[in-house]
Scaffold this active site. Structure first.
Site, mmCIF file in Angstrom:
data_model
loop_
_atom_site.group_PDB
_atom_site.id
_atom_site.type_symbol
_atom_site.label_atom_id
_atom_site.label_comp_id
_atom_site.label_asym_id
_atom_site.label_seq_id
_atom_site.Cartn_x
_atom_site.Cartn_y
_atom_site.Cartn_z
ATOM 1 C CG HIS A 271 -29.217 -7.077 8.531
ATOM 2 N ND1 HIS A 271 -30.098 -6.583 9.464
ATOM 3 C CD2 HIS A 271 -28.158 -7.547 9.215
ATOM 4 C CE1 HIS A 271 -29.568 -6.739 10.667
ATOM 5 N NE2 HIS A 271 -28.398 -7.332 10.548
ATOM 6 C CG ASP A 325 -21.710 -12.356 9.211
ATOM 7 O OD1 ASP A 325 -20.921 -11.992 10.090
ATOM 8 O OD2 ASP A 325 -22.796 -12.905 9.444
#
Ligand code: ACO
Length: 389
Positions: A271, A325
């Site tokens: 991320h 996710d």
């Protein structure tokens, strides 16, 4: 003054920041991320607390209007959303013309954009127009996702049920069955966790579109298109595909080593903001466990845990950990949701954040128009077709 402008535009004085990493492009009071501590707050409230104590609609109100609603404000907001959940027969008929093999994100993008045909774009400085647009989008996006699911199976969409709250009604419209209360609550909590995340790609896209003063339906449609990509919201589908390919916990180490050697990305990992495990991944993992305790375990969960464990020494030192996710797909799978609806469900939730940014952008708008460093040819002489070889 001209010299200063020339200097500024001189490519030698420009610093290229691919992906705009670390470049602030706006001020925002909506969401606060601490990527080193793994903390996420909406309007100052921790997401763990919101997910435990609030509903998705209450969180939506908070994000868009800045404060938690009073009970009267919440009731009015919920009632308005309930009234606007239905789709016009024109939208349903349009959706029936979509190819059944098309991806539901493309169906959603087209359907969301079509709302702009029905509602005037001329009043974006009118608070009532803004409230009504928020209500319509929050109300109708889930109905669109559920409608396309039934339409592509050759069925007619079913109408929303007025006696069911927001999340339970969505699961009902999707599966044609009233959901178990735990399933509906877990789903609602998932929506809370996905509702906002500062200037991610789709929210940036929403703000760029908003900055042109176009209508909110175009803002949301452009954000849906951006969310669809596998580097953004689309990764949740790919995580399940990856876990299935790995197949068993003992295969995780080899899979990871091979992927890392080949410089392939591990889906659901990494991320731009977090250098530790995404706090939403931790919460979603807990939700998955709640569902497994009640409805039975998903064998892919052991594979996922093994991937996380094996990846820790390989990717952890580079600050690459599970993101939002990684575990969301396992939750949705247990709720019986088809894989290609995972990202549309992300959109159902993230529309709250997009609309909060739409409002914020309008409150101090300047059109986005960044610059570039030109690397093409300087000046070329045009030459006739017969002289080119
Ligand atoms: N697996 C393996 N290596 C990774 C991963 C990963 N998932 N993510 C980043 N890296 C490595 C890259 O290969 C790169 O290595 P290098 O410097 O040796 O070339 C380095 O880490 C930096 O990676 P970038 O892609 O430049 O990082 P960036 O901040 O641009 O990208 C992103 C972040 C897109 C999320 C990235 O981590 C990724 O592609 N992850 C996989 C897809 C995914 O899960 N996306 C969902 C993100 S959450 C969301 O959008 C809702």
């Amino acid at each position: 003054e001209q010299k200063a402008i020339d200097n500024q535009n001189d490519p030698c004085n420009m610093v290229l920041k691919p992906g705009l990493e670390g470049v602030p492009v706006t001020q925002s009071a909506i969401c606060d991320i601490n990527g080193l501590k793994g903390e996420l707050k909406y309007r100052g409230y921790s997401i763990a607390e919101l997910a435990a104590k609030s509903s998705f609609l209450e969180t939506t109100y908070l994000l868009i209007w800045g404060d938690l609603p009073s009970s009267k404000q919440l009731r009015e907001f919920e009632d308005a959303i309930q009234m606007h959940r239905r789709l016009s027969f024109r939208v349903r008929d349009m959706m029936k013309c979509f190819p059944a093999t098309g991806h539901p994100m493309d169906a959603l993008q087209s359907s969301a954009a079509s709302l702009g045909l029905f509602y005037s774009r001329r009043a974006i400085d009118n608070p009532q127009y803004i409230y009504d647009a928020v209500v319509r989008l929050i109300a109708k996006i889930p109905t669109m996702v559920a409608a396309f699911q039934l339409i592509r199976k050759g069925q007619d969409p079913i109408q929303p049920r007025d006696d069911l709250p927001y999340s339970a009604n969505f699961l009902y419209m999707l599966t044609e069955r009233e959901p178990d209360p735990l399933a509906a609550r877990v789903f609602d909590r998932c929506l809370i966790l996905h509702a906002e995340h500062s200037l991610n790609a789709s929210t940036f896209s929403a703000r760029v579109t908003a900055s042109t003063l176009t209508d909110p339906y175009a803002v949301v449609a452009s954000a849906v298109g951006t969310l669809a990509g596998p580097l953004h919201g689309g990764a949740n589908e790919d995580v399940i595909a990856m876990l299935e390919e790995i197949g068993a916990p003992e295969n995780a180490r080899n899979y990871l080593k091979q992927a890392i050697d080949q410089k392939s990305k591990i889906m659901g990992f990494g991320h731009r903001e977090y250098k530790v495990k995404d706090p939403r991944a931790t919460l979603l993992q807990g939700f998955a466990e709640d569902l497994f305790a009640r409805f039975g375990k998903d064998e892919m969960y052991d594979v996922a845990r093994s991937v996380e464990e094996e990846a820790s020494p390989l990717l952890g030192p580079r600050g690459i950990y599970p993101n939002v996710d990684f575990y969301s797909g396992l939750v949705y799978r247990k709720l019986g949701i088809p894989r290609d609806l995972f990202t549309p469900i992300f959109a159902i939730s993230r529309v709250a954040g997009w609309l909060a940014h739409w409002r914020e952008q309008l409150s101090a708008n300047r059109i986005f128009r960044p610059t570039q460093i030109y690397t093409g040819k300087k000046t070329r002489a045009w030459c006739a077709l017969e002289e080119r070889n």
